[in-house]
Design a protein around this motif. Structure first.
Motif, short mmCIF file in Angstrom:
data_model
loop_
_atom_site.label_atom_id
_atom_site.label_comp_id
_atom_site.label_asym_id
_atom_site.label_seq_id
_atom_site.Cartn_x
_atom_site.Cartn_y
_atom_site.Cartn_z
N CYS A 1 -44.50 13.65 44.93
CA CYS A 1 -44.67 12.54 45.85
C CYS A 1 -45.99 12.77 46.61
CB CYS A 1 -43.54 12.50 46.86
SG CYS A 1 -41.92 12.43 46.11
N HIS B 1 -50.69 16.04 49.90
CA HIS B 1 -49.84 16.56 50.98
C HIS B 1 -50.50 17.76 51.67
CE1 HIS B 1 -46.24 14.21 51.10
NE2 HIS B 1 -46.05 14.29 49.80
N ASP C 1 -40.65 18.59 48.58
CA ASP C 1 -40.60 18.16 47.18
C ASP C 1 -39.98 19.23 46.30
OD1 ASP C 1 -41.53 15.61 47.31
OD2 ASP C 1 -43.60 16.08 46.81
N HIS D 1 -37.24 11.02 51.08
CA HIS D 1 -38.67 10.83 50.79
C HIS D 1 -39.09 9.37 50.63
CE1 HIS D 1 -39.37 15.19 49.61
NE2 HIS D 1 -38.07 15.11 49.78
N HIS E 1 -44.81 16.34 55.63
CA HIS E 1 -44.54 15.81 54.29
C HIS E 1 -43.87 14.43 54.37
CE1 HIS E 1 -43.58 16.17 49.96
NE2 HIS E 1 -42.65 15.29 50.32
N ASP F 1 -45.20 10.74 53.20
CA ASP F 1 -44.50 9.92 52.19
C ASP F 1 -44.26 8.50 52.70
OD1 ASP F 1 -44.40 11.73 50.14
OD2 ASP F 1 -42.28 12.25 50.37
N HIS G 1 -43.46 4.28 47.95
CA HIS G 1 -42.26 4.92 48.50
C HIS G 1 -41.44 3.92 49.30
CE1 HIS G 1 -42.81 9.42 47.96
NE2 HIS G 1 -43.79 8.85 47.30
ZN LIG Z 1 -41.99 13.63 48.88
#
Ligand SMILES: [Zn+2]
Length: 325
Positions: free
Chosen positions: A23, A29, A63, A76, A145, A149, A155
């Motif tokens: 992701c 990230h 993740d 997420h 994180h 996301d 997402h």
């Molecule tokens: Zn993620």
């Protein structure tokens, strides 16, 4: 010869599917957490800057946890288009109100990222109050994180990987291929300073709604581009992290980026600002504890073991529960 052919098939399969396992992409990230540190006030920077490596490395722990824990996946994303039409007024923004209307099962099935960030903020604030160095660092890395996301358009869409429109692979294209190509060269990180967020729930909902609104563009623009671009030039074998891989070609990627009006770069900047501002807000709400005393924070052996297990499960395992792709 035959053996070579077999291997090249395996390789191509691996190359096509590997980037989609992430992701925002691991690279993005890590960059987001890293750059967020430089937006902090000096009282926080003194502690965070020493932990830059930890904060960026562990930006991807959530993740990795999807390979250990089934409940991790829904944290997420949110398939917000399952709740009617923009701006999805029928979906209450407060968790308990949303549960009352839709049930917890349904909410979890469609993803819970805006609410999960509030839980993480609550935990991070408590860690600051307790002046618990290792916990502050772990939670800072991880909330970074989830906030990042929430900024990714795909997402906030049930068509997360273009699977409904014949655009399989677009997830990794937007959030891995483009950042890896452009983040070091095209995007700047002079974003200003972290700011106090009065209403974190509303802040994240605004970002999620922006993501949802942008998801249509992300899909539509690529759909049209793929029809006007020479099909034999859409993919190419090009270098990724020092390895030759089949991926969206540089020309195709640049054209897509241009037609998106640089959206991924903007979203990355907004993620960095939001992450730093959430860290700052938690610290202020905890009464601005003195972080100088935590400068020599060390992780316990049990912590180190947890990190190793997480890493190993990710390397060996399969995603458990629902995936954001
Ligand atoms: Zn993620």
């Amino acid at each position: 010869m035959r053996r070579m052919k077999k291997w090249s098939l395996v390789l191509v399969f691996w190359l096509i599917y590997l980037p989609e396992a992430y992701c925002w992409g691991f690279f993005a990230h890590q960059q987001i957490n890293y750059h967020a540190v430089f937006l902090l006030p000096p009282e926080m920077m003194v502690f965070y800057k020493k932990q830059l490596l930890f904060l960026s490395e562990h930006a991807v722990d959530p993740d990795k946890r999807r390979y250990m824990v089934a409940e991790e996946g829904p944290r997420h994303f949110i398939d917000i288009d399952r709740y009617g039409k923009f701006p999805y007024k029928s979906l209450p923004r407060e968790w308990k109100d949303a549960v009352a209307v839709y049930s917890e099962d349904t909410l979890r099935q469609h993803g819970i990222v805006p609410w999960w960030i509030q839980t993480m903020l609550f935990r991070l604030t408590a860690a600051f109050k307790a002046k618990d160095g290792p916990r502050i660092l772990k939670l800072s890395a991880e909330i970074g994180h989830y906030i990042a996301d929430a900024h990714v358009p795909l997402h906030a869409s049930s068509n997360h990987n273009g699977q409904l429109t014949g655009q399989h692979g677009i997830h990794g294209f937007w959030e891995s291929r483009l950042p890896e190509m452009l983040a070091g060269k095209e995007w700047d990180y002079f974003i200003g300073k972290a700011e106090y967020i009065d209403n974190p729930l509303q802040f994240i909902w605004n970002r999620v709604l922006e993501s949802a609104a942008a998801a249509d563009t992300v899909l539509k623009v690529e759909y049209q581009l793929s029809r006007s671009f020479p099909s034999d030039q859409k993919y190419a074998f090009e270098e990724r992290n020092g390895v030759l891989v089949r991926q969206y070609s540089t020309n195709y990627s640049l054209r897509y980026y241009e037609q998106l009006n640089q959206m991924p770069g903007r979203r990355m900047q907004q993620s960095i600002y939001a992450v730093a501002s959430f860290w700052y807000t938690a610290w202020v709400n905890a009464g601005q504890p003195d972080l100088k005393t935590l400068i020599n924070t060390q992780f316990t052996e049990a912590d180190q073991k947890d990190f190793e297990t997480l890493d190993q499960q990710w390397k060996d395992g399969k995603i458990k529960g629902k995936d954001c792709n």
